[in-house]
Design an enzyme around this catalytic site. Structure first.
Site: not given
Length: 730
Positions: A44, A90
């Site tokens: 990420h 998200h």
């Protein structure tokens, strides 16, 4: 705690990565240091599987002020104004805890934008859910929509557009992609590069808690049956604090106090401090006893890895601390001097008068692993040949009824009516059209924005699908009368350690870059979300593209609702009747194979630019691009929006009427033209070598094809508008 290989693996690091850390440090890291590495080296934050390919994206353009590498991209919109924008995922948090996952996704992307000095002026979202029949889908949808609305509405930023997709590949991993646009003066843009020695490092915003620890690491792994245990890794948002933080930051930005500013997003204080120091090629020293905490006995490890929301890190000019503190006190927010910039090029962390971490910044950023994953190319599938008998028993009316109420085509008003789309008073085109449009306050200028993705096309052939989704965004902006400026991308894929998934990523990125370059539609920001996979089942490749375009005078904006009886309707762009991968093929013929429709970039550019000329000369009454469901679906939506019927002309096409009406050939638009402009439009289309067909004339309240009533408008409207409302009520 003694750190060993087992603990490193529990932190999401590979054996060889742990060995590399020990080799770099020439010692075993302590637990806090291991936490920093696990945060900065996960997928990420480090982009270790994707960095190589992202470097090839088309990121330059005459209006680009800031491309990828900052909190958000920035483009010039004339008159000293600039738009700051980005889209972020998200996904993992929203599947675990849909309300907070979606809410904090919106909060995080807004902070990325106002961190750069911009006041947020619009939000959009792209949300993907599993099959409507799946037991979790309805609750996930309800929670995500509430979370998006709950956060954006409270902060007071309009949500002007978005998309919602259902597909069984998202049963185990939903996608929540949030996009924000902000307005800034070109000369007052703030960046995250630290500069100067012994400058105070300031923590502002909310207090630090234990929520969200390992959030970034969790977003870099696949899910298993222990998903419920991951709930503590989901952050908890407070939109009212975000509003205070926004106003306080913008007030501080009004003078020259700030050297650098960074949102504490994924990996919290760890990533924000390390990224600022890395960009400035400096060191940073932090005293964690100074960090405002809301929980007792928090350890250095917890403080550094917490992803508590509504926090910022600022490098300030010396002597400006008191003035800055007064601003944050006024807004009732924490303000703490927690460290300083140094010349060591290390991150040095102190707690209880002890040094608890000391790592060269480069080890955490520049030396993060970069992988050349193996990948498989996807062959373009063979085109299907549909036997004539398949069409014999079909009725256009029955086919249209089924397709117009398909979950991916039907009206999504149930969703967007929960969002405040008119707050701030500048929304001039609300959700439900091709693009949302907001006026630049106090001017005639307006910005159009949209989000698009196309997983079915990308799954069938990633390279073509990647090109298509960029072109779809281009067409949606043009349909609103906007000149496309730039895009942001959110690249949602499965496990990159699988050759097929990595191949999908590589080829989608190639397609995106090819279309972006040809259309002069640069990519200025974005993010990658890998490991969207549960128990070995991954999502379809789902790159989401967010587009931004400029309308110089919002009064020239175009909408998709048909305007006036007796006006003529054209389809511009050639119709070949491509049914493979179409909604028609899947829903009516039960066929899921075949290639996606071809993309001709020359035609896309030529047709789009020609339509913009027509719009700018006020020759077009309404416009809508032809996408899912083909010509008949595009026209049906325009009829419903404008409360007008249409009488189609007799077909002269060489292909059958089902292929003509339901084919999903790319590069086409439906346009409405008044009688007085008809000849001028025909002349301009012909002179620019743009193919067009005259489809019919607006008449009454029915849709007629070949002199037969296909649908009464009221009945069609019910089919289109009722599916989602019924689904959510039942």
């Amino acid at each position: 705690m003694e750190v060993n290989e087992k603990i490193a693996i529990e932190h999401g690091l590979k054996k060889e990565e742990y060995k590399k850390i020990c080799d770099l440090l020439k010692r075993v890291p302590n637990l806090t240091e291991l936490g920093l590495f696990s945060a900065m080296w996960n997928e990420h934050c480090s982009y270790k599987s994707s960095k190589k390919y992202l470097k090839n994206l088309n990121t330059k353009g005459k209006r680009v002020i800031q491309g990828p590498g900052e909190n958000a991209g920035v483009v010039d919109i004339d008159d000293e104004d600039a738009i700051v924008f980005k889209i972020e995922s998200h996904n993992h948090p929203s599947f675990i805890e849909p309300y907070q996952g979606a809410a904090t996704g919106v909060g995080g992307i807004m902070r990325d934008v106002f961190t750069m000095g911009a006041r947020p002026i619009a939000n959009l979202n792209s949300i993907h859910f599993g099959s409507p029949q799946h037991k979790k889908t309805k609750n996930l949808l309800r929670g995500v929509v509430k979370g998006i609305g709950g956060y954006g509405n409270c902060v007071g930023v309009p949500t002007i557009g978005g998309q919602t997709i259902f597909d069984e590949s998202y049963n185990g991993n939903i996608l929540v992609n949030a996009m924000t646009l902000g307005l800034v003066n070109k000369k007052k843009i703030f960046y995250s590069k630290a500069a100067g020695l012994n400058k105070p490092v300031i923590y502002v915003g909310s207090k630090t808690g234990r929520d969200g620890i390992h959030g970034a690491s969790m977003a870099s792994t696949i899910f298993d049956e222990k998903i419920e245990e991951k709930k503590p890794t989901v952050q908890v948002g407070d939109p009212f604090t975000e509003k205070l933080l926004l106003e306080a930051c913008l007030e501080l930005m009004a003078d020259n106090s700030i050297i650098a500013i960074q949102d504490m997003g994924a990996a919290g204080l760890t990533s924000s401090s390390i990224e600022m120091a890395s960009k400035g090629k400096l060191g940073i020293e932090l005293n964690l006893n100074k960090v405002p905490c809301r929980e007792e006995k928090m350890t250095p490890y917890e403080i550094m890895l917490s992803e508590s929301q509504e926090r910022m890190l600022i490098v300030l000019e010396n002597g400006k601390e008191e003035k800055a503190k007064k601003i944050f006190d006024k807004w009732n927010l924490d303000f703490a001097i927690i460290g300083k910039t140094t010349s060591t090029k290390n991150i040095e962390i102190y707690f209880n008068n002890k040094k608890v971490a000391d790592i060269p910044i480069d080890f955490l950023s520049e030396d993060a692993p970069i992988y050349e994953r193996k990948w498989k190319k996807t062959k373009i599938p063979q085109k299907l040949k549909f036997a004539k008998e398949k069409f014999k028993s079909l009725k256009i009316s029955e086919c249209l009824k089924k397709i117009i109420s398909n979950p991916n085509i039907c009206d999504k008003e149930w969703i967007w009516e929960q969002y405040d789309h008119t707050v701030m008073g500048d929304t001039v085109q609300k959700p439900g059209g091709d693009a949302g449009v907001v006026r630049i306050h106090g001017t005639k200028k307006a910005i159009a924005a949209c989000v698009d993705s196309s997983a079915s096309y990308c799954f069938a052939h990633p390279h073509t699908g990647g090109k298509q989704v960029v072109c779809e965004t281009w067409r949606n902006l043009i349909s609103a009368g906007a000149t496309p400026i730039a895009i942001t991308n959110c690249l949602n894929f499965g496990n990159p350690e699988k050759e097929k998934n990595m191949g999908e990523f590589v080829e989608c990125v190639e397609g995106i870059s090819e279309a972006s370059k040809y259309l002069d539609f640069p990519i200025v920001s974005g993010n990658v979300s890998f490991y969207n996979e549960t128990k070995d089942k991954g999502i379809k490749p789902s790159p989401t593209i967010g587009g931004v375009g400029l309308i110089k005078n919002y009064k020239n904006m175009v909408t998709m609702d048909f305007k006036k009886e007796d006006n003529t309707v054209f389809v511009i762009g050639k119709t070949e009747g491509h049914l493979d991968q179409s909604i028609f093929a899947k829903d009516i013929l039960g066929e899921k194979k075949g290639p996606p429709p071809e993309i001709n970039l020359f035609n896309e550019k030529n047709i789009g630019e020609t339509l913009l000329k027509l719009i700018n000369e006020n020759l077009i009454e309404s416009a809508h691009d032809v996408s899912l469901g083909g010509i008949i679906v595009a026209i049906s939506k325009m009829c419903i929006k404008g409360n007008k019927g249409i009488k189609f002309k007799k077909f002269k096409s060489l292909i059958n009427k089902f292929e003509y009406l339901f084919g999903e050939d790319q590069g086409r638009y439906i346009v409405e033209i008044s009688k007085k402009n008809l000849n001028k439009v025909k002349e301009m289309l012909t002179n620019n070598s743009v193919h067009f067909d005259e489809l019919g004339v607006l008449k009454g309240k029915d849709i007629e094809v070949e002199d037969k009533l296909i649908f009464k408008l009221e009945d069609l409207k019910k089919e289109y508008k009722n599916w989602l409302k019924k689904y959510m009520i039942n």
